[in-house]
Scaffold this motif. Structure first.
Motif, PDB file in Angstrom:
ATOM      1  N   ALA A  93       0.840  -1.204   0.000  1.00  0.00           N
ATOM      2  CA  ALA A  93       0.000   0.000   0.000  1.00  0.00           C
ATOM      3  C   ALA A  93       0.873   1.251   0.000  1.00  0.00           C
ATOM      4  O   ALA A  93       0.579   2.214  -0.714  1.00  0.00           O
ATOM      5  CB  ALA A  93      -0.936  -0.008   1.207  1.00  0.00           C
ATOM      6  N   LEU A  96       2.209   1.745  -3.464  1.00  0.00           N
ATOM      7  CA  LEU A  96       1.156   2.239  -4.345  1.00  0.00           C
ATOM      8  C   LEU A  96       0.899   3.728  -4.105  1.00  0.00           C
ATOM      9  O   LEU A  96       0.768   4.513  -5.042  1.00  0.00           O
ATOM     10  CB  LEU A  96      -0.126   1.427  -4.149  1.00  0.00           C
ATOM     11  CG  LEU A  96      -1.326   1.857  -4.979  1.00  0.00           C
ATOM     12  CD1 LEU A  96      -1.030   1.714  -6.473  1.00  0.00           C
ATOM     13  CD2 LEU A  96      -2.537   1.027  -4.608  1.00  0.00           C
ATOM     14  N   LEU A  97       0.840   4.112  -2.839  1.00  0.00           N
ATOM     15  CA  LEU A  97       0.622   5.520  -2.512  1.00  0.00           C
ATOM     16  C   LEU A  97       1.773   6.386  -3.023  1.00  0.00           C
ATOM     17  O   LEU A  97       1.555   7.506  -3.481  1.00  0.00           O
ATOM     18  CB  LEU A  97       0.448   5.696  -1.006  1.00  0.00           C
ATOM     19  CG  LEU A  97      -0.869   5.176  -0.444  1.00  0.00           C
ATOM     20  CD1 LEU A  97      -0.832   5.170   1.075  1.00  0.00           C
ATOM     21  CD2 LEU A  97      -2.036   5.974  -0.961  1.00  0.00           C
ATOM     22  N   THR A 100       1.145   6.973  -6.756  1.00  0.00           N
ATOM     23  CA  THR A 100      -0.032   7.767  -7.139  1.00  0.00           C
ATOM     24  C   THR A 100       0.057   9.207  -6.661  1.00  0.00           C
ATOM     25  O   THR A 100      -0.773  10.034  -7.057  1.00  0.00           O
ATOM     26  CB  THR A 100      -1.334   7.147  -6.594  1.00  0.00           C
ATOM     27  OG1 THR A 100      -1.277   7.125  -5.168  1.00  0.00           O
ATOM     28  CG2 THR A 100      -1.569   5.765  -7.154  1.00  0.00           C
ATOM     29  N   GLN A 102      -0.600  12.474  -4.883  1.00  0.00           N
ATOM     30  CA  GLN A 102      -1.744  13.038  -4.171  1.00  0.00           C
ATOM     31  C   GLN A 102      -3.086  12.580  -4.728  1.00  0.00           C
ATOM     32  O   GLN A 102      -4.121  13.000  -4.229  1.00  0.00           O
ATOM     33  CB  GLN A 102      -1.666  14.567  -4.223  1.00  0.00           C
ATOM     34  CG  GLN A 102      -0.509  15.127  -3.440  1.00  0.00           C
ATOM     35  CD  GLN A 102      -0.631  14.798  -1.963  1.00  0.00           C
ATOM     36  OE1 GLN A 102      -1.667  15.027  -1.344  1.00  0.00           O
ATOM     37  NE2 GLN A 102       0.414  14.247  -1.395  1.00  0.00           N
ATOM     38  N   GLN A 103      -3.095  11.735  -5.742  1.00  0.00           N
ATOM     39  CA  GLN A 103      -4.360  11.343  -6.365  1.00  0.00           C
ATOM     40  C   GLN A 103      -5.336  10.732  -5.369  1.00  0.00           C
ATOM     41  O   GLN A 103      -6.521  11.046  -5.379  1.00  0.00           O
ATOM     42  CB  GLN A 103      -4.096  10.338  -7.492  1.00  0.00           C
ATOM     43  CG  GLN A 103      -4.567  10.839  -8.826  1.00  0.00           C
ATOM     44  CD  GLN A 103      -4.197   9.868  -9.915  1.00  0.00           C
ATOM     45  OE1 GLN A 103      -3.086   9.380  -9.975  1.00  0.00           O
ATOM     46  NE2 GLN A 103      -5.143   9.604 -10.773  1.00  0.00           N
ATOM     47  N   ILE A 104      -4.879   9.850  -4.506  1.00  0.00           N
ATOM     48  CA  ILE A 104      -5.756   9.216  -3.515  1.00  0.00           C
ATOM     49  C   ILE A 104      -6.315  10.261  -2.569  1.00  0.00           C
ATOM     50  O   ILE A 104      -7.497  10.251  -2.248  1.00  0.00           O
ATOM     51  CB  ILE A 104      -5.000   8.119  -2.731  1.00  0.00           C
ATOM     52  CG1 ILE A 104      -4.545   7.002  -3.659  1.00  0.00           C
ATOM     53  CG2 ILE A 104      -5.839   7.583  -1.586  1.00  0.00           C
ATOM     54  CD1 ILE A 104      -5.666   6.193  -4.277  1.00  0.00           C
ATOM     55  N   SER A 105      -5.472  11.190  -2.109  1.00  0.00           N
ATOM     56  CA  SER A 105      -5.929  12.227  -1.189  1.00  0.00           C
ATOM     57  C   SER A 105      -6.982  13.123  -1.823  1.00  0.00           C
ATOM     58  O   SER A 105      -7.822  13.682  -1.138  1.00  0.00           O
ATOM     59  CB  SER A 105      -4.759  13.091  -0.728  1.00  0.00           C
ATOM     60  OG  SER A 105      -3.853  12.311   0.013  1.00  0.00           O
ATOM     61  N   CYS A 107      -9.220  12.152  -4.043  1.00  0.00           N
ATOM     62  CA  CYS A 107     -10.398  11.373  -4.438  1.00  0.00           C
ATOM     63  C   CYS A 107     -11.655  12.006  -3.834  1.00  0.00           C
ATOM     64  O   CYS A 107     -11.726  12.225  -2.619  1.00  0.00           O
ATOM     65  CB  CYS A 107     -10.256   9.929  -3.976  1.00  0.00           C
ATOM     66  SG  CYS A 107     -11.733   8.929  -4.204  1.00  0.00           S
ATOM     67  N   TYR A 110     -13.212   9.376  -1.113  1.00  0.00           N
ATOM     68  CA  TYR A 110     -12.485   8.926   0.062  1.00  0.00           C
ATOM     69  C   TYR A 110     -11.320   9.796   0.465  1.00  0.00           C
ATOM     70  O   TYR A 110     -10.679   9.554   1.476  1.00  0.00           O
ATOM     71  CB  TYR A 110     -11.970   7.488  -0.155  1.00  0.00           C
ATOM     72  CG  TYR A 110     -13.101   6.532  -0.436  1.00  0.00           C
ATOM     73  CD1 TYR A 110     -14.023   6.217   0.547  1.00  0.00           C
ATOM     74  CD2 TYR A 110     -13.261   5.961  -1.694  1.00  0.00           C
ATOM     75  CE1 TYR A 110     -15.064   5.356   0.302  1.00  0.00           C
ATOM     76  CE2 TYR A 110     -14.304   5.092  -1.963  1.00  0.00           C
ATOM     77  CZ  TYR A 110     -15.203   4.800  -0.947  1.00  0.00           C
ATOM     78  OH  TYR A 110     -16.237   3.953  -1.210  1.00  0.00           O
ATOM     79  N   GLY A 111     -11.042  10.822  -0.310  1.00  0.00           N
ATOM     80  CA  GLY A 111      -9.904  11.688  -0.009  1.00  0.00           C
ATOM     81  C   GLY A 111     -10.176  12.628   1.144  1.00  0.00           C
ATOM     82  O   GLY A 111     -11.279  12.670   1.703  1.00  0.00           O
TER      83      GLY A 111
END
Length: 115
Positions: A93, A96-97, A100, A102-105, A107, A110-111
């Motif tokens: 994880a 992966l973070l 990616t 800041q893309q996940i943050s 979102c 869920y960001g």
């Protein structure tokens, strides 16, 4: 309906439950601390700066999921990771973070909100 798809959905349902169990930042912090060895609730409350009831509740969730074990010693309970594979999952994880950014943050579902 393809029978293989039904089996895949059951597998995905279990994986979804696992990821919901890991979805809370406090539970992730607890797991990260347990990666270095056993700890008591009082140890975790001091490290994380959280109330005893909060840490105990999250440990109960992690125990229910089979991710953490508890070993009594006298009047104390020592918690540890139940599955060493969990460390591999958490490391994956993190990788992966890292890829990616800041893309996940960002979102929208869920960001973390900016405001």
């Amino acid at each position: 309906m393809n029978p293989a798809r039904v089996c895949d959905r059951a597998d995905l349902s279990a994986a979804g439950a696992l990821f919901r169990g890991l979805a809370d930042p406090t539970r992730l912090a607890i797991l990260r601390n347990l990666a270095s060895g056993e700890a008591r609730v009082v140890d975790l409350t001091g490290i994380l700066g959280l109330a005893q009831s909060t840490v105990s509740g999250h440990l109960a969730c992690l125990r229910d999921c089979g991710l953490v074990t508890a070993r009594p010693e006298g009047r104390q309970m020592f918690y540890a990771l139940a599955q060493p594979e969990l460390l591999d999952l958490l490391a994956a994880a993190q990788r992966l973070l890292a890829t990616t950014g800041q893309q996940i943050s960002l979102c929208p579902n869920y960001g973390t909100p900016d405001c």
